[in-house]
Design an enzyme around this catalytic site. Structure first.
Site, PDB file in Angstrom:
ATOM      1  N   SER A 186       7.093  58.606-128.969  1.00  0.00           N
ATOM      2  CA  SER A 186       7.724  59.724-128.258  1.00  0.00           C
ATOM      3  C   SER A 186       9.244  59.632-128.293  1.00  0.00           C
ATOM      4  O   SER A 186       9.926  60.628-128.555  1.00  0.00           O
ATOM      5  CB  SER A 186       7.227  59.807-126.819  1.00  0.00           C
ATOM      6  OG  SER A 186       7.487  58.611-126.121  1.00  0.00           O
ATOM      7  N   LEU A 187       9.807  58.455-128.030  1.00  0.00           N
ATOM      8  CA  LEU A 187      11.266  58.320-128.112  1.00  0.00           C
ATOM      9  C   LEU A 187      11.740  58.562-129.540  1.00  0.00           C
ATOM     10  O   LEU A 187      12.822  59.116-129.765  1.00  0.00           O
ATOM     11  CB  LEU A 187      11.701  56.938-127.628  1.00  0.00           C
ATOM     12  CG  LEU A 187      11.513  56.646-126.135  1.00  0.00           C
ATOM     13  CD1 LEU A 187      12.069  55.266-125.784  1.00  0.00           C
ATOM     14  CD2 LEU A 187      12.163  57.712-125.267  1.00  0.00           C
ATOM     15  N   ALA A 204       5.164  54.664-128.146  1.00  0.00           N
ATOM     16  CA  ALA A 204       6.481  54.407-128.742  1.00  0.00           C
ATOM     17  C   ALA A 204       6.831  55.371-129.867  1.00  0.00           C
ATOM     18  O   ALA A 204       7.866  55.212-130.506  1.00  0.00           O
ATOM     19  CB  ALA A 204       6.617  52.956-129.216  1.00  0.00           C
ATOM     20  N   ARG A 250      -4.379  54.896-127.257  1.00  0.00           N
ATOM     21  CA  ARG A 250      -4.437  55.168-125.818  1.00  0.00           C
ATOM     22  C   ARG A 250      -5.680  55.940-125.391  1.00  0.00           C
ATOM     23  O   ARG A 250      -6.248  55.668-124.335  1.00  0.00           O
ATOM     24  CB  ARG A 250      -3.173  55.923-125.390  1.00  0.00           C
ATOM     25  CG  ARG A 250      -1.948  55.036-125.358  1.00  0.00           C
ATOM     26  CD  ARG A 250      -0.706  55.796-124.984  1.00  0.00           C
ATOM     27  NE  ARG A 250       0.422  54.878-124.872  1.00  0.00           N
ATOM     28  CZ  ARG A 250       1.673  55.265-124.659  1.00  0.00           C
ATOM     29  NH1 ARG A 250       1.956  56.554-124.541  1.00  0.00           N
ATOM     30  NH2 ARG A 250       2.644  54.375-124.565  1.00  0.00           N
ATOM     31  N   HIS A 290      -2.442  57.992-119.934  1.00  0.00           N
ATOM     32  CA  HIS A 290      -2.014  56.620-120.208  1.00  0.00           C
ATOM     33  C   HIS A 290      -2.982  55.676-119.509  1.00  0.00           C
ATOM     34  O   HIS A 290      -3.318  55.873-118.341  1.00  0.00           O
ATOM     35  CB  HIS A 290      -0.593  56.395-119.695  1.00  0.00           C
ATOM     36  CG  HIS A 290       0.058  55.161-120.235  1.00  0.00           C
ATOM     37  ND1 HIS A 290      -0.338  53.891-119.868  1.00  0.00           N
ATOM     38  CD2 HIS A 290       1.059  54.993-121.133  1.00  0.00           C
ATOM     39  CE1 HIS A 290       0.400  53.006-120.504  1.00  0.00           C
ATOM     40  NE2 HIS A 290       1.252  53.649-121.281  1.00  0.00           N
ATOM     41  N   LYS A 321      18.680  71.768-115.767  1.00  0.00           N
ATOM     42  CA  LYS A 321      18.473  71.872-114.320  1.00  0.00           C
ATOM     43  C   LYS A 321      18.737  70.550-113.619  1.00  0.00           C
ATOM     44  O   LYS A 321      18.725  70.493-112.387  1.00  0.00           O
ATOM     45  CB  LYS A 321      17.066  72.385-114.012  1.00  0.00           C
ATOM     46  CG  LYS A 321      15.911  71.470-114.370  1.00  0.00           C
ATOM     47  CD  LYS A 321      14.577  72.109-113.981  1.00  0.00           C
ATOM     48  CE  LYS A 321      13.400  71.214-114.314  1.00  0.00           C
ATOM     49  NZ  LYS A 321      12.110  71.825-113.927  1.00  0.00           N
ATOM     50  N   ALA A 323      16.977  77.495-116.324  1.00  0.00           N
ATOM     51  CA  ALA A 323      16.707  78.502-117.351  1.00  0.00           C
ATOM     52  C   ALA A 323      15.535  79.373-116.919  1.00  0.00           C
ATOM     53  O   ALA A 323      14.447  78.869-116.619  1.00  0.00           O
ATOM     54  CB  ALA A 323      16.414  77.831-118.679  1.00  0.00           C
TER      55      ALA A 323
END
EC number: 1.3.5.1
Length: 664
Positions: free
Chosen positions: A456-457, A454, A340, A296, A92, A221
């Protein structure tokens, strides 16, 4: 209204006539850039009016379709194209506008550039960080693959920050240790200053241009195309011209990101609306662990903009109104680099106990001005700019006002470590044929109850690649694509038509704001049963109010009113499962902190030796995954549970980390 609807039907008939020429007519203008479906493959598209005479439907056929073009979606899409699969990517947004671009801090991998490191230590930290709700086979896979994933990105041209001797620079990050928690702080986070997500996304996008992937850019979608329990593609709305497209494929990968916009204050893009999670729900499949929402610690007070954990990795500290470095009291070893969830709760307690900062005493400060200006300029240039724009703060002279802010969704679509989507039947996991998920939309579960910064990436690139590899293992390019019913997707089109002509009394923006504020007030950093129960009632009522929506744009060309309403439907399904899952979980674990159930409830009491203890039955402990379903018609939420996977992929190479009391 009948006049408007009649005019609309007339225009739809004209669009249908135009659509019949669609396969052979090229669009003009610059918007064709990187829109390869407009190229030579257009001849494979066919127009069908079997769903609705009013809504032109264009059918396409591919070996695989990826929904989403952030880090995970791009890595899956070009991985499939590289393997020879005829691949479509539906998004999108233009790919480089995806929310991956907002990630700042870095990507974890045990490269050992700053000190000795080992991926097994990374594995241990991730299991501990998950509060033992993470699946250890998937965590094993991710952490073992991490060094190769970072080297691959470097080979693609990602411009990592460097040490003086030319190695990839690695900074300290929260919850990271050496020697299984006994060797002090690890420096494991590879970064590109404080703009790592931006660099990663543009690197992957640049790499994707090497391959012949068909990108359906600015296509929304709507739903998965399911037949007999199998996924056979996706149906999507072209936002530009209002045409409907059924993209039939043997394999479908969902990489649509998180649902952070269920909350009022969050770091997520406005497009993080849980589209994939909601599509899974409407398909009658479960979502997993949606109650685990990461706050966070350092969102800019009043703005919600992310201030990376890398600030604390570079030496920044959190202080209260008394100038005290308060994290020393809550996490004596890790201090400001505790996990976190620990830091967010500690900040909230400081504010509650009257040690907050500012006139309202409702935030704390992140202090950076004790660091050398050259360090701030080279390692944290983006933060320096963001703090000035959104807080009016010069970080070389004064602290940044910060407050915990919704940042990440640990839950999502349940998958195994190969990216295959799972359903749970009679106590057993079953693979949903033809369906995969990766990135924040998925729940592998490598993050469990709390994600380490770090990771997540890393999750994006490892499991985006894993989806492509899994499809390559089980299929061949050109395999026969299973058929779909002639009217497949009919319900999606009917829903779109209903929303387009919705003539109730509530604006989409009003209902969305009510939902976001209810979630913010009832399912925040600290939770309590009575408030959660009230929240369940409020969100259920708001879900019922969807039938009273009013939309104003009746057109089909760039109808953002319609798109935002479709997104609100998706957010509501995510909000329902989040708050009902949170109310049902009678314990505190990771990001889910109950003030009325303050302890973690495992199968054993791990604060004591387990010898001689009787294991609690599955129904009496909470070290298990939540599976949630929603009756879309009524909004009723049903919850089930499945076990956590404790076994690794190879016990001899990487031993299971048994649960323990979690402290930093």
């Amino acid at each position: 209204m009948s006049g408007v609807r009649g005019l609309s039907r007339l225009l739809s008939a004209r669009r249908l006539a135009l659509a019949k020429a669609w396969p052979t007519v090229l669009q003009t203008g610059t918007r064709g850039f990187h829109f390869t479906v407009d190229g030579n493959k257009r001849a494979s598209a066919k127009v069908s009016d079997s769903i609705s005479a009013q809504y032109p439907v264009v059918d396409h056929e591919f070996d695989a379709v990826v929904v989403g073009a952030g880090g995970a979606g791009l890595r899956a899409a070009f991985g499939l194209s590289e393997a020879g699969f005829n691949t479509a990517c539906v998004t999108k947004l233009f790919p480089t506008r995806s929310h991956t671009v907002a990630a700042q801090g870095g990507i974890n991998a045990a490269l050992g550039n700053m000190e000795e490191d080992n991926w097994r230590w990374h594995f241990y930290d991730t299991v501990k960080g998950s509060d033992w709700l993470g699946d250890q086979d998937a965590i094993h896979y991710m952490t073992e693959q991490a060094p190769a994933a970072v080297v691959e990105l470097e080979n693609y041209g990602m411009p990592f920050s460097r040490t003086e001797d030319g190695k990839i620079y690695q900074r300290a990050f929260g919850g990271q240790s050496l020697k299984f928690g006994k060797g002090g702080q690890a420096h494991r986070c590879c970064c590109v200053a404080d703009r790592t997500g931006h660099s990663l996304l543009h690197t992957l996008y640049g790499r994707s241009l090497r391959y012949d992937t068909s990108y359906f850019v600015e296509y929304f979608a709507l739903d998965l195309l399911m037949e007999n329990g199998e996924c056979r593609g996706v149906i999507a709305l072209c936002i530009e011209d209002g045409s409907i497209h059924r993209i039939r494929a043997k394999n479908t990968v969902v990489a649509t990101g998180g649902y952070g916009r269920t909350y009022f204050s969050c770091t997520s893009a406005h497009t993080s609306t849980g589209d994939g999670t909601a599509m899974i729900t409407r398909a009658g499949l479960p979502c997993q662990d949606l109650e685990f929402v990461q706050f966070h610690p350092t969102g800019i007070y009043g703005a919600g903009c992310l201030i990376t954990e890398g600030c604390r990795g570079e030496g920044g500290i959190l202080i209260n109104s008394q100038g005290e470095r308060f994290m020393e009291r809550y996490a004596p070893v890790a201090k400001d680099l505790a996990s976190r969830d620990v830091v967010s709760r500690s900040m909230t307690l400081e504010i509650r106990e009257g040690r907050g900062c500012g006139p309202e005493k409702d935030h704390v400060y992140l202090q950076l001005h004790h660091l050398p200006p050259e360090q701030l300029a080279t390692r944290l240039p983006g933060i320096s700019e963001t703090a000035m724009i959104f807080a009016g703060v010069d970080v070389t002279k004064e602290p940044i006002p910060v407050l915990p802010t919704v940042h990440y969704n640990m839950g999502g679509i349940p998958t195994n470590y190969k990216g295959q989507v799972l359903r749970h039947v009679n106590g057993q996991d079953q693979i949903v044929p033809g369906l995969y998920a990766c990135g924040e939309a998925a729940c592998a579960s490598v993050h469990g109850a709390n994600r380490l910064g770090a990771n997540s990436l890393l999750d994006l690139v490892v499991f985006g690649r894993a989806c492509a590899l899994s499809i390559e293992e089980s299929c061949r390019p050109g395999d026969k694509v299973p058929p779909i019913k002639p009217n497949a997707g009919e319900e999606s089109v009917m829903n779109l038509d209903k929303l387009r002509f919705a003539d109730g009394s509530i604006r989409t923006s009003e209902l969305r704001l009510s939902m976001q504020k209810s979630m913010q007030n009832h399912a925040a950093v600290f939770r309590v049963g009575s408030v959660l129960q009230e929240g369940c009632g409020k969100i259920s009522k708001l879900y019922g109010d969807l039938k009273h929506l009013k939309t104003f744009d009746r057109g089909m060309v760039w109808n953002t009113d319609l798109v935002e309403t479709l997104e609100l439907q998706n957010l509501m399904l995510c909000a329902l499962q989040t708050i009902y899952g949170a109310e049902a979980r009678k314990e505190s674990r990771g990001a889910h902190a109950r003030e009325d159930y303050k302890v973690r409830i495992d199968e054993y009491d791990y604060s004591k030796p387990i010898q001689g203890q009787q294991k609690k039955p599955f129904e009496e402990h909470w070290r298990k995954h939540t599976l949630s379903y929603v009756d879309v018609g009524t909004g009723k939420v049903t919850l089930e549970y499945r076990p956590v996977i404790d076994k690794t992929l190879n016990e001899a190479d990487c031993a299971t980390v048994p649960p323990a009391i979690r402290s930093y």
